[in-house]
Design a protein around this motif. Structure first.
Motif, PDB file in Angstrom:
ATOM      1  N   GLY A  72      -6.113  38.891 -27.234  1.00  0.00           N
ATOM      2  CA  GLY A  72      -5.964  37.443 -27.402  1.00  0.00           C
ATOM      3  C   GLY A  72      -5.401  36.525 -26.296  1.00  0.00           C
ATOM      4  O   GLY A  72      -5.850  37.044 -25.308  1.00  0.00           O
ATOM      5  N   ASP A  73      -4.512  35.685 -26.516  1.00  0.00           N
ATOM      6  CA  ASP A  73      -3.889  35.093 -25.451  1.00  0.00           C
ATOM      7  C   ASP A  73      -2.476  35.704 -24.850  1.00  0.00           C
ATOM      8  O   ASP A  73      -1.731  35.141 -24.367  1.00  0.00           O
ATOM      9  N   LYS A  74      -2.203  37.121 -25.282  1.00  0.00           N
ATOM     10  CA  LYS A  74      -1.228  37.861 -24.801  1.00  0.00           C
ATOM     11  C   LYS A  74      -1.494  38.811 -23.643  1.00  0.00           C
ATOM     12  O   LYS A  74      -2.631  39.533 -24.180  1.00  0.00           O
ATOM     13  N   VAL A  75      -0.926  39.163 -22.672  1.00  0.00           N
ATOM     14  CA  VAL A  75      -0.945  40.121 -22.071  1.00  0.00           C
ATOM     15  C   VAL A  75       0.270  40.800 -21.515  1.00  0.00           C
ATOM     16  O   VAL A  75       1.269  39.944 -21.466  1.00  0.00           O
ATOM     17  N   VAL A  76       0.366  42.155 -21.956  1.00  0.00           N
ATOM     18  CA  VAL A  76       1.445  42.792 -21.884  1.00  0.00           C
ATOM     19  C   VAL A  76       1.342  43.792 -20.883  1.00  0.00           C
ATOM     20  O   VAL A  76       0.264  44.450 -20.786  1.00  0.00           O
ATOM     21  N   ALA A  77       2.328  44.228 -19.978  1.00  0.00           N
ATOM     22  CA  ALA A  77       2.141  45.070 -18.758  1.00  0.00           C
ATOM     23  C   ALA A  77       3.433  45.984 -18.887  1.00  0.00           C
ATOM     24  O   ALA A  77       4.641  45.401 -18.685  1.00  0.00           O
ATOM     25  N   ARG A  78       3.355  47.154 -18.744  1.00  0.00           N
ATOM     26  CA  ARG A  78       4.305  48.160 -18.199  1.00  0.00           C
ATOM     27  C   ARG A  78       4.335  48.099 -16.848  1.00  0.00           C
ATOM     28  O   ARG A  78       3.317  48.732 -16.378  1.00  0.00           O
ATOM     29  N   MET A  79       5.455  47.705 -15.887  1.00  0.00           N
ATOM     30  CA  MET A  79       5.329  47.654 -14.634  1.00  0.00           C
ATOM     31  C   MET A  79       6.330  48.578 -13.814  1.00  0.00           C
ATOM     32  O   MET A  79       7.571  48.541 -14.420  1.00  0.00           O
ATOM     33  N   THR A  80       6.232  48.786 -12.667  1.00  0.00           N
ATOM     34  CA  THR A  80       7.079  49.174 -11.928  1.00  0.00           C
ATOM     35  C   THR A  80       7.375  48.353 -10.579  1.00  0.00           C
ATOM     36  O   THR A  80       6.480  48.014 -10.128  1.00  0.00           O
ATOM     37  N   PHE A  81       8.364  47.935  -9.968  1.00  0.00           N
ATOM     38  CA  PHE A  81       8.421  47.220  -8.877  1.00  0.00           C
ATOM     39  C   PHE A  81       9.417  48.246  -7.829  1.00  0.00           C
ATOM     40  O   PHE A  81      10.522  48.752  -8.295  1.00  0.00           O
ATOM     41  N   SER A  82       8.951  48.671  -6.641  1.00  0.00           N
ATOM     42  CA  SER A  82       9.633  49.535  -5.729  1.00  0.00           C
ATOM     43  C   SER A  82       9.818  48.867  -4.612  1.00  0.00           C
ATOM     44  O   SER A  82       9.148  48.126  -4.036  1.00  0.00           O
ATOM     45  N   ALA A  83      11.086  49.170  -4.030  1.00  0.00           N
ATOM     46  CA  ALA A  83      11.517  48.675  -2.656  1.00  0.00           C
ATOM     47  C   ALA A  83      12.692  49.574  -2.208  1.00  0.00           C
ATOM     48  O   ALA A  83      12.965  50.403  -2.675  1.00  0.00           O
ATOM     49  N   THR A  84      13.084  49.004  -1.134  1.00  0.00           N
ATOM     50  CA  THR A  84      14.122  49.707  -0.280  1.00  0.00           C
ATOM     51  C   THR A  84      15.425  48.899  -0.625  1.00  0.00           C
ATOM     52  O   THR A  84      15.197  47.573  -0.344  1.00  0.00           O
ATOM     53  N   HIS A  85      16.448  49.476  -0.781  1.00  0.00           N
ATOM     54  CA  HIS A  85      17.766  48.703  -1.119  1.00  0.00           C
ATOM     55  C   HIS A  85      18.452  48.455   0.295  1.00  0.00           C
ATOM     56  O   HIS A  85      19.296  49.155   0.765  1.00  0.00           O
ATOM     57  N   THR A  86      18.160  47.403   0.871  1.00  0.00           N
ATOM     58  CA  THR A  86      18.561  46.813   2.225  1.00  0.00           C
ATOM     59  C   THR A  86      19.607  45.873   2.006  1.00  0.00           C
ATOM     60  O   THR A  86      20.092  45.266   3.124  1.00  0.00           O
ATOM     61  N   GLN A  87      19.532  45.035   0.913  1.00  0.00           N
ATOM     62  CA  GLN A  87      20.687  43.918   0.672  1.00  0.00           C
ATOM     63  C   GLN A  87      21.405  44.043  -0.582  1.00  0.00           C
ATOM     64  O   GLN A  87      20.801  45.030  -1.337  1.00  0.00           O
ATOM     65  N   PRO A  88      22.583  43.500  -0.713  1.00  0.00           N
ATOM     66  CA  PRO A  88      23.228  43.731  -2.103  1.00  0.00           C
ATOM     67  C   PRO A  88      22.363  43.238  -3.072  1.00  0.00           C
ATOM     68  O   PRO A  88      21.664  42.372  -2.994  1.00  0.00           O
ATOM     69  N   LEU A  89      22.448  44.276  -4.092  1.00  0.00           N
ATOM     70  CA  LEU A  89      21.631  44.035  -5.299  1.00  0.00           C
ATOM     71  C   LEU A  89      22.443  44.541  -6.675  1.00  0.00           C
ATOM     72  O   LEU A  89      22.965  45.601  -6.390  1.00  0.00           O
ATOM     73  N   GLN A  90      22.673  43.674  -7.535  1.00  0.00           N
ATOM     74  CA  GLN A  90      23.162  44.125  -8.852  1.00  0.00           C
ATOM     75  C   GLN A  90      24.703  44.436  -8.278  1.00  0.00           C
ATOM     76  O   GLN A  90      25.259  45.258  -9.138  1.00  0.00           O
ATOM     77  N   GLY A  91      25.083  43.784  -7.550  1.00  0.00           N
ATOM     78  CA  GLY A  91      26.820  44.109  -7.027  1.00  0.00           C
ATOM     79  C   GLY A  91      27.001  45.163  -6.387  1.00  0.00           C
ATOM     80  O   GLY A  91      28.086  45.585  -5.937  1.00  0.00           O
ATOM     81  N   ILE A  92      25.973  45.987  -5.762  1.00  0.00           N
ATOM     82  CA  ILE A  92      25.959  47.226  -5.287  1.00  0.00           C
ATOM     83  C   ILE A  92      25.700  46.897  -3.645  1.00  0.00           C
ATOM     84  O   ILE A  92      24.588  46.371  -3.487  1.00  0.00           O
ATOM     85  N   ALA A  93      26.242  47.412  -2.677  1.00  0.00           N
ATOM     86  CA  ALA A  93      26.366  47.064  -1.423  1.00  0.00           C
ATOM     87  C   ALA A  93      24.694  47.914  -0.833  1.00  0.00           C
ATOM     88  O   ALA A  93      24.598  49.014  -1.771  1.00  0.00           O
ATOM     89  N   PRO A  94      24.050  47.441   0.029  1.00  0.00           N
ATOM     90  CA  PRO A  94      22.939  48.350   0.543  1.00  0.00           C
ATOM     91  C   PRO A  94      23.190  49.709   0.938  1.00  0.00           C
ATOM     92  O   PRO A  94      24.192  50.227   1.436  1.00  0.00           O
ATOM     93  N   THR A  95      22.075  50.402   0.536  1.00  0.00           N
ATOM     94  CA  THR A  95      22.492  51.891   0.324  1.00  0.00           C
ATOM     95  C   THR A  95      21.241  52.553   1.296  1.00  0.00           C
ATOM     96  O   THR A  95      21.240  53.649   1.664  1.00  0.00           O
ATOM     97  N   GLY A  96      20.096  51.798   1.566  1.00  0.00           N
ATOM     98  CA  GLY A  96      18.924  52.335   1.953  1.00  0.00           C
ATOM     99  C   GLY A  96      17.805  53.159   1.312  1.00  0.00           C
ATOM    100  O   GLY A  96      16.945  53.548   1.548  1.00  0.00           O
ATOM    101  N   ARG A  97      18.439  53.439   0.018  1.00  0.00           N
ATOM    102  CA  ARG A  97      17.619  54.274  -0.666  1.00  0.00           C
ATOM    103  C   ARG A  97      16.355  53.557  -1.312  1.00  0.00           C
ATOM    104  O   ARG A  97      16.390  52.165  -1.611  1.00  0.00           O
ATOM    105  N   ARG A  98      15.424  54.129  -1.562  1.00  0.00           N
ATOM    106  CA  ARG A  98      14.169  53.610  -2.123  1.00  0.00           C
ATOM    107  C   ARG A  98      14.465  53.581  -3.832  1.00  0.00           C
ATOM    108  O   ARG A  98      15.165  54.391  -4.126  1.00  0.00           O
TER     109      ARG A  98
END
Length: 169
Positions: A107-133
């Protein structure tokens, strides 16, 4: 009316059995076509993923309504706010890419299970950059109105993200 003998028990939902028509011996081309609303929802999801992967917020007005409602509480409502949110995401995660793992469109609903992948190069969630994927997992629900996403709800696995950023996973 479908004969109950031609039904397949599909699962339990809220204590009620959900039944789906049992289709035996049909080739893929013989399956009923998606409804117009479902085709629009599928196309919108594909456009959204392409825009995010291209880091192209200029495509958002074709995908989202001007009065887009974001129910997460993390971002203001409206298309301009959504565009600014994603510009910020692209700035903090310059290599972010998304992928749809599962999709359900009805109908008018779209549901998606998604992943967003990146490299940790900037502070995120209060955690300093680690360079980890890392991979951020979400379940997103959109409501479609007049051929565009009009509302959005989501569940985001922030605990899993934090574990990855800390090297615990």
């Amino acid at each position: 009316m479908l004969d109950r003998r031609a039904m397949l028990t599909f699962g339990m939902l809220g204590g009620a059995t959900v039944l789906a028509p049992l289709r035996v011996g049909l080739a893929a081309g013989d399956c009923p076509p998606a409804t117009r609303a479902e085709a629009i929802g599928a196309a919108l999801l594909d456009k959204y993923v392409a825009a995010v992967n291209a880091h192209d917020t200029s495509a958002f007005p074709e995908i989202h309504t001007e009065a887009y409602l974001q129910h997460s509480g993390r971002s203001p409502n409206g298309l301009p706010a959504l565009i600014e949110t994603f510009r910020g995401i692209f700035a903090r995660m310059p290599d972010v890419q998304t992928q749809v793992e599962d999709r359900i469109i009805a109908g008018d609903k779209v549901v998606a299970r998604m992943t967003f992948s990146a490299t940790h190069t900037q502070p995120l969630q209060g955690i300093a950059p680690t360079g980890r994927r890392f991979t951020l997992r979400t379940i997103d629900i959109w409501r479609v109105e007049n051929g565009k996403f009009a509302e959005h709800w989501d569940i985001v696995d922030y605990v899993g993200l934090q574990k990855q950023l800390r090297g615990e996973e």
